[in-house]
Design an enzyme around this catalytic site. Structure first.
Site, mmCIF file in Angstrom:
data_model
loop_
_atom_site.group_PDB
_atom_site.id
_atom_site.type_symbol
_atom_site.label_atom_id
_atom_site.label_comp_id
_atom_site.label_asym_id
_atom_site.label_seq_id
_atom_site.Cartn_x
_atom_site.Cartn_y
_atom_site.Cartn_z
ATOM 1 N N ASP A 91 0.704 -1.050 0.233
ATOM 2 C CA ASP A 91 -0.143 -0.070 -0.039
ATOM 3 C C ASP A 91 0.638 1.292 0.242
ATOM 4 O O ASP A 91 2.186 1.326 0.592
ATOM 5 C CB ASP A 91 -0.711 -0.418 1.250
ATOM 6 C CG ASP A 91 -2.404 1.218 1.145
ATOM 7 O OD1 ASP A 91 -3.323 0.715 1.897
ATOM 8 O OD2 ASP A 91 -1.598 1.663 0.302
ATOM 9 N N ASP A 266 -7.371 -7.474 0.840
ATOM 10 C CA ASP A 266 -6.582 -8.168 2.394
ATOM 11 C C ASP A 266 -7.134 -7.476 3.613
ATOM 12 O O ASP A 266 -7.907 -6.542 3.454
ATOM 13 C CB ASP A 266 -5.153 -7.009 1.703
ATOM 14 C CG ASP A 266 -5.345 -5.373 2.874
ATOM 15 O OD1 ASP A 266 -6.199 -5.311 1.955
ATOM 16 O OD2 ASP A 266 -4.798 -5.413 3.498
ATOM 17 N N CYS A 304 -11.011 -29.207 8.568
ATOM 18 C CA CYS A 304 -9.119 -27.460 7.990
ATOM 19 C C CYS A 304 -8.617 -28.814 8.039
ATOM 20 O O CYS A 304 -7.882 -29.919 9.111
ATOM 21 C CB CYS A 304 -9.702 -26.689 8.608
ATOM 22 S SG CYS A 304 -7.691 -25.641 8.109
ATOM 23 N N CYS A 306 -5.292 -27.884 7.799
ATOM 24 C CA CYS A 306 -4.013 -27.305 8.040
ATOM 25 C C CYS A 306 -2.851 -27.262 8.997
ATOM 26 O O CYS A 306 -3.619 -28.757 10.308
ATOM 27 C CB CYS A 306 -4.269 -25.664 9.124
ATOM 28 S SG CYS A 306 -4.572 -25.708 10.376
ATOM 29 N N CYS A 309 -4.709 -27.993 12.844
ATOM 30 C CA CYS A 309 -6.065 -28.710 13.256
ATOM 31 C C CYS A 309 -5.494 -30.764 12.554
ATOM 32 O O CYS A 309 -6.297 -31.401 13.439
ATOM 33 C CB CYS A 309 -7.173 -28.468 11.542
ATOM 34 S SG CYS A 309 -7.860 -26.627 11.461
ATOM 35 N N HIS A 335 -4.213 -21.303 11.693
ATOM 36 C CA HIS A 335 -4.696 -22.196 10.926
ATOM 37 C C HIS A 335 -6.137 -20.656 10.032
ATOM 38 O O HIS A 335 -6.498 -20.769 9.223
ATOM 39 C CB HIS A 335 -5.937 -22.133 12.037
ATOM 40 C CG HIS A 335 -7.377 -22.339 11.717
ATOM 41 N ND1 HIS A 335 -7.751 -23.544 10.804
ATOM 42 C CD2 HIS A 335 -8.147 -21.788 12.197
ATOM 43 C CE1 HIS A 335 -8.971 -23.648 11.144
ATOM 44 N NE2 HIS A 335 -9.521 -22.003 11.305
HETATM 45 N N1 0WY Z 1 -4.403 3.502 0.646
HETATM 46 C C1 0WY Z 1 -5.713 3.281 0.887
HETATM 47 N N2 0WY Z 1 -5.042 1.790 1.810
HETATM 48 C C2 0WY Z 1 -6.772 1.565 3.085
HETATM 49 C C3 0WY Z 1 -6.515 0.087 3.505
HETATM 50 C C4 0WY Z 1 -5.533 -0.378 4.074
HETATM 51 C C5 0WY Z 1 -5.675 -1.586 3.273
HETATM 52 N N3 0WY Z 1 -4.353 -2.807 3.811
HETATM 53 C C6 0WY Z 1 -2.872 -2.134 4.062
HETATM 54 C C7 0WY Z 1 -2.158 -2.866 4.742
HETATM 55 C C8 0WY Z 1 -1.016 -2.715 4.784
HETATM 56 C C9 0WY Z 1 0.475 -3.717 5.491
HETATM 57 C C10 0WY Z 1 -0.386 -3.202 6.958
HETATM 58 C C11 0WY Z 1 -1.830 -3.889 7.541
HETATM 59 C C12 0WY Z 1 -2.753 -2.126 6.298
HETATM 60 C C13 0WY Z 1 -8.065 0.053 4.257
HETATM 61 N N4 0WY Z 1 -8.199 -1.029 5.006
HETATM 62 C C14 0WY Z 1 -9.069 -0.356 5.461
HETATM 63 N N5 0WY Z 1 -9.827 -0.850 6.216
HETATM 64 C C15 0WY Z 1 -9.522 -1.412 6.852
HETATM 65 C C16 0WY Z 1 -10.205 -1.981 8.668
HETATM 66 C C17 0WY Z 1 -9.934 -2.866 9.383
HETATM 67 C C18 0WY Z 1 -10.823 -4.098 9.143
HETATM 68 C C19 0WY Z 1 -9.712 -5.242 10.608
HETATM 69 C C20 0WY Z 1 -9.587 -4.784 11.760
HETATM 70 C C21 0WY Z 1 -8.729 -3.490 11.376
HETATM 71 C C22 0WY Z 1 -8.888 -2.458 10.083
HETATM 72 N N6 0WY Z 1 -10.142 0.556 5.050
HETATM 73 C C23 0WY Z 1 -9.116 1.343 4.055
HETATM 74 C C24 0WY Z 1 -9.419 2.205 2.764
HETATM 75 C C25 0WY Z 1 -7.673 2.019 2.613
HETATM 76 C C26 0WY Z 1 -7.926 4.096 1.567
HETATM 77 O O1 0WY Z 1 -9.556 3.993 1.435
HETATM 78 N N7 0WY Z 1 -6.649 3.835 0.830
HETATM 79 ZN ZN ZN Z 2 -7.295 -25.336 10.700
#
Ligand code: 0WY
Ligand code: ZN
Length: 372
Positions: A91, A266, A304, A306, A309, A335
């Site tokens: 990113d 992701d 699963c 893995c 498991c 897992h």
């Molecule tokens: N450029 C850019 N990146 C975004 C990201 C980061 C995507 N993961 C990068 C990755 C790089 C390596 C380290 C980790 C991140 C997002 N992540 C989320 N929601 C996550 C919401 C969430 C879901 C589950 C747990 C925590 C947070 N919305 C996002 C919107 C954008 C966006 O508009 N622009």
């Molecule tokens: Zn498993």
């Protein structure tokens, strides 16, 4: 050739595709496990390969701050540094600045911020974040964008688009298509306004990127709001290029994305939740710390295959978690990552055979059982 995206089957809007990168072919729909500082926490590259990972995320923001993208470049790039020879997507780091760094300022030239590690001042410009990603040797790079905060009004969101589109154009200028085999994806913003999503898709998708991401979702909105904007935005992105839904998500959210023609996902959920004992199984979520598992001799997930498991009981996994043993991280992560990768692999299989609707319905039963 590198950058080519071919579609091999469709099932409604869902597609079975292949993205050619400098480090191999990514079969889509694909889930991308998230690495942090050059590692998917507690896993070694062999664990990732065993789990079926094709492509992983590197972490631009963290690696830039420590050990430094230029050090990684001197060490031969992130693939050699972390011994991962498959594709890596990075990113741009803008989103992380806003979610991790305390002091930051948005300027026309880029994002000013202070390191969350030592408080030193930094500026991410569209060109700078591409230099960083080129130094890391990323196979798929993202442009610098502003992820508009949830709840921003129409006026703010519109103004933000002008900046994000100007940055996208500067990024495309700075990295010619196919340069050094490193692909560049654009990011569509527009918040929760359908007219601005159309405006952003029009602007970004006319800049000849190799793929397009839907940004600005999974930022605190309800599932209904996310699905509404997803359904509106995904079809606006050219069908012949990969579509990437950033930061998504829970199993059902990934399947919803696939249904609307999204190819890449992701999320930190499988890795982060593994560390807090929330495990995803074919019978739904299992919070391994619960007392009910104290003497449960069953595998975490009988469906699963893995390493976790195949070898350990829920009782043992609970014990490790309660005892805060390091092995708990490793076994739980092996897992959860496998679960998300199998979810995507099953989706590819289902789309190939025109059975995606049934596949999605099965998971809805598991993770959102119909009211009894
Ligand atoms: N450029 C850019 N990146 C975004 C990201 C980061 C995507 N993961 C990068 C990755 C790089 C390596 C380290 C980790 C991140 C997002 N992540 C989320 N929601 C996550 C919401 C969430 C879901 C589950 C747990 C925590 C947070 N919305 C996002 C919107 C954008 C966006 O508009 N622009
Ligand atoms: Zn498993």
């Amino acid at each position: 050739m590198i950058g080519d995206f071919s579609i091999h089957a469709t099932d409604g809007q869902a597609r079975l595709g292949e993205l050619h990168t400098a480090h191999g072919i990514v079969r889509t729909p694909a889930f991308m496990p998230v690495g942090t500082v050059g590692t998917v926490k507690s896993l070694c590259p062999q664990d990732l390969r065993d789990a079926g990972s094709q492509i992983i995320l590197g972490n631009t923001y963290h690696l830039y701050l420590r050990p430094g993208d230029e050090l990684v470049a001197r060490r031969g790039g992130l693939h050699r540094f972390m011994r991962w020879d498959g594709p890596i997507l990075t990113d741009s780091g803008g989103f992380q600045v806003f979610s991790l760094s305390g002091l930051r300022k948005l300027t026309p030239d880029g994002v000013e911020f202070r390191s969350h590690i030592d408080g030193s001042k930094h500026l991410f410009t569209p060109e700078k974040v591409l230099d960083i990603q080129r130094n890391l040797g990323s196979d798929v790079m993202m442009v610098l964008d502003e992820c508009v905060p949830y709840g921003a009004d129409h006026a703010y969101t519109l103004k933000s688009l002008d900046l994000t589109h100007a940055w996208a154009a500067r990024s495309r200028e700075n990295h010619a298509p196919g340069r050094n085999g490193q692909l560049l994806f654009g990011i569509v913003q527009g918040g929760f306004f359908k007219d601005l999503r159309e405006r952003s898709a029009e602007a970004v998708c006319s800049m000849d990127f190799e793929g397009h991401a839907i940004g600005g979702l999974s930022v605190g909105e309800s599932t209904a709001e996310m699905y509404d904007l997803l359904a509106h935005t995904a079809p606006l992105l050219p069908a012949h290029k990969p579509r990437y839904l950033m930061g998504v998500g829970k199993p059902l959210d990934i399947l919803e994305g696939i249904e609307h023609g999204v190819d890449m996902f992701d999320c930190v959920l499988p890795t982060r939740n593994a560390r807090n004992g929330t495990l995803y199984t074919s019978q739904g979520q299992v919070n391994i710390k619960r007392a009910q598992y104290r003497e449960d001799d069953e595998p975490l997930d009988p469906a699963c295959s893995c390493y976790t498991c195949r070898n350990f009981s829920r009782a043992y996994l609970r014990h490790l978690y309660v005892a805060k043993e390091l092995l708990s991280y490793r076994l739980n992560t092996i897992h959860n990552v496998r679960f998300f990768l199998d979810l995507a692999a099953g989706a590819r299989e289902a789309v190939a055979h025109g059975r995606f609707e049934v596949y999605k319905a099965r998971f809805r039963e598991i993770f959102q059982p119909a009211e009894a």
